[in-house]
Scaffold this motif. Structure first.
Motif, PDB file in Angstrom:
ATOM      1  N   LYS A  13      36.797  42.061  64.708  1.00  0.00           N
ATOM      2  CA  LYS A  13      37.872  41.065  64.652  1.00  0.00           C
ATOM      3  C   LYS A  13      37.356  39.648  64.855  1.00  0.00           C
ATOM      4  CE  LYS A  13      41.642  44.016  66.175  1.00  0.00           C
ATOM      5  NZ  LYS A  13      42.719  44.181  67.160  1.00  0.00           N
ATOM      6  N   LYS A  14      36.462  39.468  65.805  1.00  0.00           N
ATOM      7  CA  LYS A  14      35.955  38.127  66.106  1.00  0.00           C
ATOM      8  C   LYS A  14      35.225  37.544  64.896  1.00  0.00           C
ATOM      9  CE  LYS A  14      33.388  35.637  69.654  1.00  0.00           C
ATOM     10  NZ  LYS A  14      32.638  35.748  70.905  1.00  0.00           N
ATOM     11  N   PHE A  15      34.390  38.343  64.265  1.00  0.00           N
ATOM     12  CA  PHE A  15      33.661  37.880  63.089  1.00  0.00           C
ATOM     13  C   PHE A  15      34.616  37.619  61.927  1.00  0.00           C
ATOM     14  CE2 PHE A  15      31.308  38.542  59.149  1.00  0.00           C
ATOM     15  CZ  PHE A  15      30.344  37.552  59.300  1.00  0.00           C
ATOM     16  N   ALA A  16      35.589  38.503  61.715  1.00  0.00           N
ATOM     17  CA  ALA A  16      36.555  38.325  60.625  1.00  0.00           C
ATOM     18  C   ALA A  16      37.359  37.044  60.811  1.00  0.00           C
ATOM     19  CB  ALA A  16      37.486  39.533  60.546  1.00  0.00           C
ATOM     20  N   LYS A  17      37.745  36.757  62.037  1.00  0.00           N
ATOM     21  CA  LYS A  17      38.499  35.537  62.326  1.00  0.00           C
ATOM     22  C   LYS A  17      37.655  34.299  62.017  1.00  0.00           C
ATOM     23  CE  LYS A  17      41.310  33.421  65.910  1.00  0.00           C
ATOM     24  NZ  LYS A  17      41.864  33.555  67.255  1.00  0.00           N
ATOM     25  N   ALA A  21      38.386  31.378  59.151  1.00  0.00           N
ATOM     26  CA  ALA A  21      38.431  29.966  59.541  1.00  0.00           C
ATOM     27  C   ALA A  21      37.513  29.117  58.670  1.00  0.00           C
ATOM     28  CB  ALA A  21      38.049  29.818  61.012  1.00  0.00           C
ATOM     29  N   SER A  22      36.473  29.735  58.114  1.00  0.00           N
ATOM     30  CA  SER A  22      35.540  29.005  57.252  1.00  0.00           C
ATOM     31  C   SER A  22      35.895  29.113  55.768  1.00  0.00           C
ATOM     32  CB  SER A  22      34.106  29.488  57.485  1.00  0.00           C
ATOM     33  OG  SER A  22      33.944  30.815  57.029  1.00  0.00           O
ATOM     34  N   GLY A  23      37.093  29.649  55.452  1.00  0.00           N
ATOM     35  CA  GLY A  23      37.549  29.729  54.065  1.00  0.00           C
ATOM     36  C   GLY A  23      37.049  30.940  53.308  1.00  0.00           C
ATOM     37  N   ASN A  33      32.017  57.334  44.860  1.00  0.00           N
ATOM     38  CA  ASN A  33      31.965  58.430  45.819  1.00  0.00           C
ATOM     39  C   ASN A  33      32.725  58.132  47.102  1.00  0.00           C
ATOM     40  OD1 ASN A  33      30.225  59.993  44.145  1.00  0.00           O
ATOM     41  ND2 ASN A  33      28.532  58.687  44.777  1.00  0.00           N
ATOM     42  N   GLY A  34      33.327  56.958  47.180  1.00  0.00           N
ATOM     43  CA  GLY A  34      34.094  56.584  48.355  1.00  0.00           C
ATOM     44  C   GLY A  34      33.271  55.896  49.442  1.00  0.00           C
ATOM     45  N   LYS A  35      32.007  55.588  49.161  1.00  0.00           N
ATOM     46  CA  LYS A  35      31.158  54.906  50.144  1.00  0.00           C
ATOM     47  C   LYS A  35      31.588  53.439  50.247  1.00  0.00           C
ATOM     48  CE  LYS A  35      26.487  53.563  51.260  1.00  0.00           C
ATOM     49  NZ  LYS A  35      25.462  52.799  50.622  1.00  0.00           N
ATOM     50  N   ALA A  36      31.831  52.990  51.476  1.00  0.00           N
ATOM     51  CA  ALA A  36      32.300  51.620  51.718  1.00  0.00           C
ATOM     52  C   ALA A  36      31.129  50.663  51.891  1.00  0.00           C
ATOM     53  CB  ALA A  36      33.170  51.589  52.959  1.00  0.00           C
ATOM     54  N   THR A  37      31.290  49.450  51.329  1.00  0.00           N
ATOM     55  CA  THR A  37      30.333  48.372  51.500  1.00  0.00           C
ATOM     56  C   THR A  37      31.095  47.127  51.914  1.00  0.00           C
ATOM     57  OG1 THR A  37      28.913  49.305  49.764  1.00  0.00           O
ATOM     58  CG2 THR A  37      28.541  46.997  50.352  1.00  0.00           C
ATOM     59  N   SER A  38      30.689  46.515  53.027  1.00  0.00           N
ATOM     60  CA  SER A  38      31.353  45.301  53.518  1.00  0.00           C
ATOM     61  C   SER A  38      30.864  44.095  52.729  1.00  0.00           C
ATOM     62  CB  SER A  38      31.045  45.098  54.998  1.00  0.00           C
ATOM     63  OG  SER A  38      31.577  46.151  55.760  1.00  0.00           O
ATOM     64  N   ILE A  39      31.818  43.270  52.289  1.00  0.00           N
ATOM     65  CA  ILE A  39      31.497  42.068  51.526  1.00  0.00           C
ATOM     66  C   ILE A  39      32.328  40.902  52.041  1.00  0.00           C
ATOM     67  CG2 ILE A  39      30.786  43.288  49.431  1.00  0.00           C
ATOM     68  CD1 ILE A  39      33.563  42.681  48.250  1.00  0.00           C
ATOM     69  N   THR A  40      31.945  39.709  51.612  1.00  0.00           N
ATOM     70  CA  THR A  40      32.685  38.490  51.915  1.00  0.00           C
ATOM     71  C   THR A  40      32.977  37.785  50.602  1.00  0.00           C
ATOM     72  OG1 THR A  40      31.549  38.253  54.028  1.00  0.00           O
ATOM     73  CG2 THR A  40      32.604  36.285  53.136  1.00  0.00           C
ATOM     74  N   VAL A  41      34.217  37.334  50.414  1.00  0.00           N
ATOM     75  CA  VAL A  41      34.580  36.585  49.206  1.00  0.00           C
ATOM     76  C   VAL A  41      35.132  35.222  49.590  1.00  0.00           C
ATOM     77  CG1 VAL A  41      35.027  38.644  47.817  1.00  0.00           C
ATOM     78  CG2 VAL A  41      36.892  37.620  49.067  1.00  0.00           C
ATOM     79  N   GLU A  42      34.937  34.240  48.720  1.00  0.00           N
ATOM     80  CA  GLU A  42      35.507  32.909  48.923  1.00  0.00           C
ATOM     81  C   GLU A  42      37.013  32.991  48.677  1.00  0.00           C
ATOM     82  OE1 GLU A  42      34.031  30.106  49.906  1.00  0.00           O
ATOM     83  OE2 GLU A  42      32.068  31.053  50.055  1.00  0.00           O
ATOM     84  N   SER A  43      37.802  32.472  49.597  1.00  0.00           N
ATOM     85  CA  SER A  43      39.249  32.613  49.467  1.00  0.00           C
ATOM     86  C   SER A  43      39.802  31.880  48.245  1.00  0.00           C
ATOM     87  CB  SER A  43      39.966  32.161  50.738  1.00  0.00           C
ATOM     88  OG  SER A  43      39.696  30.810  51.009  1.00  0.00           O
ATOM     89  N   ASN A  45      38.382  31.315  45.284  1.00  0.00           N
ATOM     90  CA  ASN A  45      38.065  32.109  44.101  1.00  0.00           C
ATOM     91  C   ASN A  45      38.931  33.359  44.039  1.00  0.00           C
ATOM     92  OD1 ASN A  45      35.817  34.537  43.235  1.00  0.00           O
ATOM     93  ND2 ASN A  45      36.194  32.900  41.763  1.00  0.00           N
ATOM     94  N   PHE A  46      39.064  34.050  45.161  1.00  0.00           N
ATOM     95  CA  PHE A  46      39.852  35.272  45.207  1.00  0.00           C
ATOM     96  C   PHE A  46      41.319  34.996  44.898  1.00  0.00           C
ATOM     97  CE2 PHE A  46      42.598  38.229  47.481  1.00  0.00           C
ATOM     98  CZ  PHE A  46      42.178  39.422  46.927  1.00  0.00           C
ATOM     99  N   ASN A  47      41.881  33.958  45.503  1.00  0.00           N
ATOM    100  CA  ASN A  47      43.303  33.661  45.302  1.00  0.00           C
ATOM    101  C   ASN A  47      43.627  33.307  43.857  1.00  0.00           C
ATOM    102  OD1 ASN A  47      44.083  34.197  47.944  1.00  0.00           O
ATOM    103  ND2 ASN A  47      43.597  32.124  48.609  1.00  0.00           N
TER     104      ASN A  47
END
Length: 80
Positions: A13-17, A21-23, A33-43, A45-47
């Motif tokens: 949670k702390k890292f996600a917050k 905050a940094s956009g 196969n259902g394997k999860a990979t954590s990623i970060t996207v620019e808000s 671009n995503f929006n």
């Protein structure tokens, strides 16, 4: 439509917050196969992409220079 992302190792949670905050948006992509990979996207671009797709729209997810075909799935806004 293309969404640009980077791999991330940090979670919680702390890292996600701090990311939000940094956009940026913490996200997860799943392979066939259902394997999860954590990623970060620019808000920004995503929006722009998010407003113009449906659940059946194929998008390109560019993660650290490698392209993946993807559908949005169970995406939700923070706090939803």
């Amino acid at each position: 439509m293309t969404v640009t992302a980077t791999l991330r190792n940090e979670t919680g949670k702390k890292f996600a917050k701090a990311l939000r905050a940094s956009g940026k948006i913490p996200a997860v992509m799943y392979d066939e196969n259902g394997k999860a990979t954590s990623i970060t996207v620019e808000s920004n671009n995503f929006n722009k992409v998010w407003r113009n797709i449906t659940s059946t729209t194929l998008i390109t997810l560019n993660v650290d220079g490698k392209d993946y075909d993807a559908f949005e799935g169970r995406a939700s806004a923070p706090g939803s």
